[in-house]
Design an enzyme around this catalytic site. Structure first.
Site, PDB file in Angstrom:
ATOM      1  N   VAL A 122     -66.717 -16.003 -18.162  1.00 48.91           N
ATOM      2  CA  VAL A 122     -66.054 -16.527 -19.460  1.00 48.91           C
ATOM      3  C   VAL A 122     -65.293 -15.455 -20.142  1.00 48.91           C
ATOM      4  O   VAL A 122     -65.704 -14.635 -19.567  1.00 48.91           O
ATOM      5  CB  VAL A 122     -67.715 -16.586 -19.561  1.00 48.91           C
ATOM      6  N   VAL A 145     -62.953 -15.076 -24.258  1.00 47.83           N
ATOM      7  CA  VAL A 145     -62.807 -15.059 -25.229  1.00 47.83           C
ATOM      8  C   VAL A 145     -61.710 -14.648 -25.773  1.00 47.83           C
ATOM      9  O   VAL A 145     -62.199 -12.664 -25.964  1.00 47.83           O
ATOM     10  CB  VAL A 145     -64.146 -15.278 -26.555  1.00 47.83           C
ATOM     11  N   ARG A 190     -66.209 -14.161 -32.318  1.00 43.48           N
ATOM     12  CA  ARG A 190     -67.275 -14.397 -33.167  1.00 43.48           C
ATOM     13  C   ARG A 190     -66.748 -15.581 -34.512  1.00 43.48           C
ATOM     14  O   ARG A 190     -67.198 -15.327 -35.326  1.00 43.48           O
ATOM     15  CB  ARG A 190     -68.196 -13.366 -33.839  1.00 43.48           C
ATOM     16  N   ARG A 191     -66.803 -16.776 -33.719  1.00 43.76           N
ATOM     17  CA  ARG A 191     -65.608 -17.942 -34.396  1.00 43.76           C
ATOM     18  C   ARG A 191     -66.310 -19.345 -34.352  1.00 43.76           C
ATOM     19  O   ARG A 191     -65.887 -20.524 -34.040  1.00 43.76           O
ATOM     20  CB  ARG A 191     -64.594 -18.226 -34.533  1.00 43.76           C
ATOM     21  N   GLY A 192     -67.452 -18.334 -33.050  1.00 43.39           N
ATOM     22  CA  GLY A 192     -67.846 -20.419 -32.396  1.00 43.39           C
ATOM     23  C   GLY A 192     -67.598 -20.705 -31.059  1.00 43.39           C
ATOM     24  O   GLY A 192     -67.550 -21.649 -29.946  1.00 43.39           O
ATOM     25  N   VAL A 193     -66.175 -19.823 -30.724  1.00 40.28           N
ATOM     26  CA  VAL A 193     -65.365 -20.731 -29.266  1.00 40.28           C
ATOM     27  C   VAL A 193     -66.386 -20.656 -28.165  1.00 40.28           C
ATOM     28  O   VAL A 193     -66.393 -22.117 -27.523  1.00 40.28           O
ATOM     29  CB  VAL A 193     -63.801 -19.417 -28.796  1.00 40.28           C
ATOM     30  N   SER A 198     -72.899  -9.751 -18.694  1.00 36.66           N
ATOM     31  CA  SER A 198     -71.887  -9.088 -19.080  1.00 36.66           C
ATOM     32  C   SER A 198     -73.036  -8.913 -19.988  1.00 36.66           C
ATOM     33  O   SER A 198     -72.636  -7.167 -19.949  1.00 36.66           O
ATOM     34  CB  SER A 198     -70.471  -9.451 -19.611  1.00 36.66           C
ATOM     35  N   GLU A 199     -73.563  -9.121 -20.641  1.00 37.48           N
ATOM     36  CA  GLU A 199     -74.142  -8.927 -21.611  1.00 37.48           C
ATOM     37  C   GLU A 199     -75.891  -9.803 -22.082  1.00 37.48           C
ATOM     38  O   GLU A 199     -75.193 -10.648 -21.593  1.00 37.48           O
ATOM     39  CB  GLU A 199     -73.715  -8.116 -22.908  1.00 37.48           C
ATOM     40  N   TYR A 203     -76.770 -15.626 -23.537  1.00 37.83           N
ATOM     41  CA  TYR A 203     -76.726 -16.481 -22.512  1.00 37.83           C
ATOM     42  C   TYR A 203     -77.974 -17.336 -23.825  1.00 37.83           C
ATOM     43  O   TYR A 203     -77.916 -18.242 -23.066  1.00 37.83           O
ATOM     44  CB  TYR A 203     -76.576 -16.545 -21.524  1.00 37.83           C
ATOM     45  N   PHE A 232     -69.974 -12.371  -8.380  1.00 34.59           N
ATOM     46  CA  PHE A 232     -69.545 -14.341  -8.570  1.00 34.59           C
ATOM     47  C   PHE A 232     -69.168 -13.358 -10.515  1.00 34.59           C
ATOM     48  O   PHE A 232     -69.882 -12.909 -11.327  1.00 34.59           O
ATOM     49  CB  PHE A 232     -69.348 -15.310  -8.970  1.00 34.59           C
TER      50      PHE A 232
HETATM   51  C1  LIG Z   1     -68.607 -12.568 -24.851  1.00 30.78           C
HETATM   52  C2  LIG Z   1     -67.997 -13.607 -25.508  1.00 30.78           C
HETATM   53  C3  LIG Z   1     -68.012 -14.729 -24.671  1.00 30.78           C
HETATM   54  C4  LIG Z   1     -68.659 -14.276 -26.570  1.00 30.78           C
HETATM   55  O1  LIG Z   1     -67.697 -14.875 -27.238  1.00 30.78           O
HETATM   56  P1  LIG Z   1     -67.528 -15.997 -29.061  1.00 30.78           P
HETATM   57  O2  LIG Z   1     -66.626 -16.894 -29.434  1.00 30.78           O
HETATM   58  O3  LIG Z   1     -67.326 -14.429 -29.379  1.00 30.78           O
HETATM   59  O4  LIG Z   1     -69.171 -16.545 -29.206  1.00 30.78           O
HETATM   60  P2  LIG Z   1     -69.746 -17.333 -30.241  1.00 30.78           P
HETATM   61  O5  LIG Z   1     -68.764 -16.838 -31.185  1.00 30.78           O
HETATM   62  O6  LIG Z   1     -69.425 -18.079 -29.284  1.00 30.78           O
HETATM   63  O7  LIG Z   1     -70.782 -16.542 -30.558  1.00 30.78           O
HETATM   64  C5  LIG Z   1     -72.036 -17.344 -30.591  1.00 30.78           C
HETATM   65  C6  LIG Z   1     -73.556 -16.540 -30.915  1.00 30.78           C
HETATM   66  O8  LIG Z   1     -73.757 -15.317 -29.493  1.00 30.78           O
HETATM   67  C7  LIG Z   1     -73.765 -14.087 -30.159  1.00 30.78           C
HETATM   68  N1  LIG Z   1     -72.956 -13.639 -29.477  1.00 30.78           N
HETATM   69  C8  LIG Z   1     -71.103 -13.163 -28.666  1.00 30.78           C
HETATM   70  N2  LIG Z   1     -71.069 -12.483 -27.934  1.00 30.78           N
HETATM   71  C9  LIG Z   1     -72.380 -11.857 -28.669  1.00 30.78           C
HETATM   72  C10 LIG Z   1     -72.453 -10.634 -27.958  1.00 30.78           C
HETATM   73  N3  LIG Z   1     -71.830  -9.742 -27.106  1.00 30.78           N
HETATM   74  N4  LIG Z   1     -73.675  -9.711 -28.066  1.00 30.78           N
HETATM   75  C11 LIG Z   1     -74.436 -10.525 -28.695  1.00 30.78           C
HETATM   76  N5  LIG Z   1     -74.126 -11.384 -29.468  1.00 30.78           N
HETATM   77  C12 LIG Z   1     -73.433 -12.374 -28.705  1.00 30.78           C
HETATM   78  C13 LIG Z   1     -73.338 -14.747 -31.604  1.00 30.78           C
HETATM   79  O9  LIG Z   1     -72.553 -13.514 -33.105  1.00 30.78           O
HETATM   80  C14 LIG Z   1     -73.024 -15.672 -32.059  1.00 30.78           C
HETATM   81  O10 LIG Z   1     -74.730 -15.577 -32.415  1.00 30.78           O
HETATM   82  P3  LIG Z   1     -75.085 -17.213 -33.754  1.00 30.78           P
HETATM   83  O11 LIG Z   1     -75.527 -17.946 -32.826  1.00 30.78           O
HETATM   84  O12 LIG Z   1     -76.556 -16.655 -33.607  1.00 30.78           O
HETATM   85  O13 LIG Z   1     -73.653 -16.521 -34.198  1.00 30.78           O
HETATM   86  C15 LIG Z   1     -66.409 -12.814 -26.157  1.00 30.78           C
HETATM   87  O14 LIG Z   1     -66.961 -11.775 -27.423  1.00 30.78           O
HETATM   88  C16 LIG Z   1     -65.995 -11.944 -24.448  1.00 30.78           C
HETATM   89  O15 LIG Z   1     -65.055 -12.526 -24.318  1.00 30.78           O
HETATM   90  N6  LIG Z   1     -66.465 -11.001 -24.607  1.00 30.78           N
HETATM   91  C17 LIG Z   1     -65.661  -9.909 -23.657  1.00 30.78           C
HETATM   92  C18 LIG Z   1     -65.465 -10.156 -22.037  1.00 30.78           C
HETATM   93  C19 LIG Z   1     -67.076 -10.811 -21.553  1.00 30.78           C
HETATM   94  O16 LIG Z   1     -68.374 -10.114 -22.216  1.00 30.78           O
HETATM   95  N7  LIG Z   1     -66.999 -11.999 -21.416  1.00 30.78           N
HETATM   96  C20 LIG Z   1     -68.449 -12.524 -20.661  1.00 30.78           C
HETATM   97  C21 LIG Z   1     -68.543 -12.644 -19.308  1.00 30.78           C
HETATM   98  S1  LIG Z   1     -70.043 -13.196 -18.915  1.00 30.78           S
END
Ligand SMILES: CC(C)(COP(=O)(O)OP(=O)(O)OC[C@H]1O[C@@H](n2cnc3c(N)ncnc32)[C@H](O)[C@@H]1OP(=O)(O)O)[C@@H](O)C(=O)NCCC(=O)NCCS
Length: 404
Positions: A83, A85, A91-94, A119-120, A124, A404
């Site tokens: 997973v 982005v 932070r645009r809903g992707v 990861s954080e 989820y 994984f």
């Molecule tokens: C984590 C990640 C996938 C989030 O993607 P994103 O497109 O920014 O997420 P969204 O915009 O759909 O956010 C959905 C919600 O989750 C929250 N959120 C997203 N990432 C977050 C984070 N790292 N910590 C806290 N909150 C987070 C957003 O604020 C948003 O909150 P809301 O529903 O209250 O508005 C992206 O930041 C990323 O790729 N990070 C690095 C790689 C990683 O950590 N991958 C996950 C592996 S398990």
């Protein structure tokens, strides 16, 4: 209206998705050599991409597996992985769009559960995932760690060449696991991720097998790293994968690891109730340096999941589950020692909880009464929460043990 679209990846787009993940996880540029090793396990099937003007900006995937639930049933499960982005589109809903699409797809495939390793931890829960197993991070001071004279003797341990490990270990895992709730069957697509590490990418993983009275019954995959510049020469040993069919194999494998010359400390992530500390003469040699979330579980089909696990003997309790993303799961369920049944809305609920909190109690990681005390679920009376504790309790703690 969003400025991106979600679709299944087409064949040929896997490498760019993997490179995106690599970048999102700050692992640098993907080399041909590394992609060559990972590509067999990174399939386009079950993988989504988010595209903005035809450019890939996010991805999420899963592989099909089975997860063991209390009582031993194996339920069809999507193991969510990869997973990410792109940093200029976060932070645009992707992610939310990818997760929504993926949940619906997993339901269409008939999967009862989804699981992932996060990861954080803040990400989820909003998609209905809850922490369903914990693990303990341990540091063992090798010279102080002696097995007690009453500990099982164990059998013989032999080292495997990488080619032999690739042959032997998948079959051995199939035979001795899953032995705890939360453990996964490991499909063929999973093994290339493990075996690429024998080939040196992460610095030489080593495999060893334990043989007991009835043949091979446990294995360990580990890695030893020298401490650079340390005098006298010392090294750290990291346990990556250790599974044993029973106490003899478990003690035999740890006896082998604790006898490794020149190793100063061992590091491992283990089930929270693994009894190895109690096998040592000096309990303090086994230092728990953290207890962390391991598997996050998403119950996709609540009636099927509740019906598939067994319950301990106790008086029944009626749950009211709410699930905003998959509303067909919302409803009331009577849990008894003999199973679970769905009820109409006219029965009074005794315990109210979200589908994420149901995931926390489903494999036995958390006691409902403890979660009631934190406000994560609402119990009509303390006695109703205690009945739920008894019904959902498990003799061993859940653990996944598959990265994984
Ligand atoms: C984590 C990640 C996938 C989030 O993607 P994103 O497109 O920014 O997420 P969204 O915009 O759909 O956010 C959905 C919600 O989750 C929250 N959120 C997203 N990432 C977050 C984070 N790292 N910590 C806290 N909150 C987070 C957003 O604020 C948003 O909150 P809301 O529903 O209250 O508005 C992206 O930041 C990323 O790729 N990070 C690095 C790689 C990683 O950590 N991958 C996950 C592996 S398990």
């Amino acid at each position: 209206m969003s400025d991106f679209a979600i679709r299944n990846l087409a064949d040929g787009e896997q490498r760019s998705a993997f490179a995106l993940l690599y970048q999102a996880l700050h692992r640098g540029a993907l080399t041909d050599e590394h992609w060559g090793r990972r590509s067999p396990g990174f399939l386009a099937d079950r993988r989504y991409g988010a595209f903005a003007e035809d450019e890939l900006i996010g991805t999420a995937g899963s592989f099909g597996t089975e997860l063991a639930v209390p009582g031993g049933a194996l339920l069809p499960t999507g193991a969510v992985d990869g997973v990410g982005v792109r940093a200029d589109h976060t932070r645009r809903g992707v992610l939310s769009a990818l997760m929504g699409e993926q949940l619906r797809d997993l339901v269409r495939r008939g999967e009862v559960l989804a699981c992932l390793h996060a990861s954080e931890t803040a990400i989820y829960g909003r998609f209905g995932y809850g922490v369903a197993s914990l693990d303990q991070r341990v540091r063992i001071t090798r010279r102080a760690a002696r097995l007690h004279q009453d500990a099982p003797a164990g059998g013989r341990v032999r080292l495997l060449a990488p080619e032999a490990a690739v042959e032997l270990i998948p079959a051995l895992y199939r035979r001795i696991a899953p032995s705890r709730p939360g453990m996964l069957s490991r499909p063929e697509v999973w093994w290339p991720m493990r075996f690429e590490r024998f080939r040196g990418h992460d610095g030489g993983h080593i495999a060893a097998v334990h043989t007991g009275a009835d043949g091979d019954d446990g294995f360990v995959v580990y890695q030893v790293n020298e401490r650079h510049g340390a005098q006298p020469h010392t090294a750290d040993l990291t346990v990556h994968d250790l599974h044993a069919a029973g106490p003899e194999a478990l003690a035999g494998l740890w006896r082998f690891l604790l006898g490794m010359d020149l190793v100063d400390e061992l590091h491992a992530y283990r089930p929270v109730d693994e009894p190895v500390a109690a096998m040592l003469t000096d309990l303090r040699a086994w230092q728990v340096t953290g207890v962390e979330d391991e598997s996050w579980l998403r119950i996709l089909d609540v009636p099927a999941a509740l019906a598939a696990r067994t319950y301990q003997r106790a008086e029944p309790v009626v749950l009211e589950v709410s699930d905003a993303l998959l509303p067909e799961n919302s409803g009331r369920y009577r849990i008894t020692a003999d199973g679970a049944e769905r009820l109409g809305d006219d029965t009074e609920a005794e315990v109210r909880l979200g589908v994420d909190v149901l995931a926390m109690i489903y494999l036995g990681a958390w006691a409902p009464s403890a979660l009631a005390a934190t406000g994560r679920l609402q119990a009509r009376t303390p006695e109703a929460a205690r009945r739920a504790d008894e019904l959902f309790g498990t003799p061993v703690k859940p653990w996944c043990g598959t990265g994984f």
